[in-house]
Design a protein around this motif. Structure first.
Motif, PDB file in Angstrom:
ATOM      1  N   VAL A 235       0.835  -1.206   0.000  1.00 54.49           N
ATOM      2  CA  VAL A 235       0.000   0.000   0.000  1.00 54.49           C
ATOM      3  C   VAL A 235       0.869   1.255   0.000  1.00 54.49           C
ATOM      4  CG1 VAL A 235      -1.668   1.347   1.337  1.00 54.49           C
ATOM      5  CG2 VAL A 235      -1.988  -1.118   1.062  1.00 54.49           C
ATOM      6  N   ASP A 236       1.892   1.296   0.850  1.00 49.64           N
ATOM      7  CA  ASP A 236       2.755   2.473   0.893  1.00 49.64           C
ATOM      8  C   ASP A 236       3.482   2.681  -0.437  1.00 49.64           C
ATOM      9  OD1 ASP A 236       2.042   3.144   3.459  1.00 49.64           O
ATOM     10  OD2 ASP A 236       3.772   2.181   4.409  1.00 49.64           O
TER      11      ASP A 236
ATOM     12  N   PRO B 183      -4.324   6.998  -3.507  1.00 52.49           N
ATOM     13  CA  PRO B 183      -4.238   8.384  -3.030  1.00 52.49           C
ATOM     14  C   PRO B 183      -3.163   8.556  -1.966  1.00 52.49           C
ATOM     15  CG  PRO B 183      -6.525   7.664  -3.148  1.00 52.49           C
ATOM     16  CD  PRO B 183      -5.687   6.443  -3.377  1.00 52.49           C
ATOM     17  N   ALA B 184      -2.410   9.634  -2.065  1.00 55.15           N
ATOM     18  CA  ALA B 184      -1.328   9.871  -1.124  1.00 55.15           C
ATOM     19  C   ALA B 184      -1.832  10.057   0.299  1.00 55.15           C
ATOM     20  CB  ALA B 184      -0.518  11.101  -1.556  1.00 55.15           C
ATOM     21  N   ASP B 185      -3.065  10.537   0.450  1.00 54.77           N
ATOM     22  CA  ASP B 185      -3.597  10.773   1.788  1.00 54.77           C
ATOM     23  C   ASP B 185      -4.362   9.564   2.338  1.00 54.77           C
ATOM     24  OD1 ASP B 185      -5.773  10.867   0.114  1.00 54.77           O
ATOM     25  OD2 ASP B 185      -6.588  12.755   0.891  1.00 54.77           O
ATOM     26  N   LEU B 186      -4.305   8.444   1.650  1.00 53.41           N
ATOM     27  CA  LEU B 186      -4.975   7.242   2.142  1.00 53.41           C
ATOM     28  C   LEU B 186      -4.292   6.771   3.416  1.00 53.41           C
ATOM     29  CD1 LEU B 186      -6.932   4.804   1.775  1.00 53.41           C
ATOM     30  CD2 LEU B 186      -5.143   3.725   0.371  1.00 53.41           C
ATOM     31  N   ASP B 187      -5.074   6.533   4.470  1.00 53.04           N
ATOM     32  CA  ASP B 187      -4.537   6.013   5.723  1.00 53.04           C
ATOM     33  C   ASP B 187      -4.209   4.534   5.533  1.00 53.04           C
ATOM     34  OD1 ASP B 187      -4.407   4.754   8.338  1.00 53.04           O
ATOM     35  OD2 ASP B 187      -5.237   6.607   9.155  1.00 53.04           O
ATOM     36  N   THR B 188      -2.929   4.182   5.637  1.00 58.63           N
ATOM     37  CA  THR B 188      -2.502   2.800   5.374  1.00 58.63           C
ATOM     38  C   THR B 188      -3.147   1.815   6.334  1.00 58.63           C
ATOM     39  OG1 THR B 188      -0.380   3.568   4.486  1.00 58.63           O
ATOM     40  CG2 THR B 188      -0.507   1.264   5.187  1.00 58.63           C
TER      41      THR B 188
END
Length: 202
Positions: free
Chosen positions: A145-146, A155-160
């Motif tokens: 995911v990262d 999306p860069a702001d997705l909480d992993t």
């Protein structure tokens, strides 16, 4: 106090003593069987010695408390081979989830997971083991995911952590709570739904 330079009797010049390794393996195999058959309470030094043929003195030397024996068993059960990466997000997610699903379908690891989930609120040692198993079980997904976030595939702001919950949560619930079988398409469909809902905006 022992003499300087004295060697551990279980260690040879070529590595661990094969007899000690066999005893360890036999003890852990017996503990695994007992865990499945009788749960937490069934794994004691007495029962493991009777089942494995390993002497209680040896068991106490390696695992002074039965909880330590179970912790070692859990660590071994949740030691899985890393999934080979393809570089393609969908395929890598599917591979990682199928590896996790295999862990849930393994009788020993499934039973062990149920035991530590049950005991974690009552015993801080098991809470620690549960945390370690959780980290070990999610390291691969976290990396995928990262990496996808860094490449702009997610999306860069997705909480992993939230992403991992959404991917693994349905598997844990379906297997450990509802006991429902998994169709062949379940994991690919789960991944496709996850990706469709989180496709980066143009």
């Amino acid at each position: 106090m022992g003499k300087a330079g004295a060697k551990d009797p279980h260690i040879t010049g070529r590595g661990p003593d094969p007899r000690a390794e066999r005893s360890r393996a036999a003890a852990l195999a017996a503990a695994s069987d007992l865990l499945i058959e009788s749960g937490w309470a069934g794994v004691t030094h007495v029962s493991v010695a009777a089942r494995s043929g390993v002497g209680r003195t040896t068991l106490y030397r390696h695992w002074p408390e039965s909880a330590m024996l179970i912790q070692q068993l859990l660590a071994d059960l949740f030691q899985v081979e890393p999934v080979e990466r393809t570089g393609e997000l969908r395929a890598d997610l599917i591979g990682e989830l199928r590896q996790f699903l295999g862990l849930l379908h393994n009788p020993q690891s499934e039973r062990a997971l149920r035991v530590i989930i049950d005991q974690a609120p009552l015993d801080p040692r098991y809470a620690e083991v549960l945390g370690a198993c959780s980290r070990k079980g999610t390291d691969g997904l976290r990396e995928i995911v990262d990496g996808a976030k860094a490449r702009g595939e997610l999306p860069a702001d997705l909480d992993t952590d939230v992403a991992i919950d959404h991917l693994l949560g349905p598997l844990v619930f379906r297997r450990l709570i509802s006991g429902t079988a998994f169709e062949d398409r379940y994991v690919p469909d789960l991944v496709d739904g996850f990706l469709a809902a989180r496709a980066p905006r143009a």
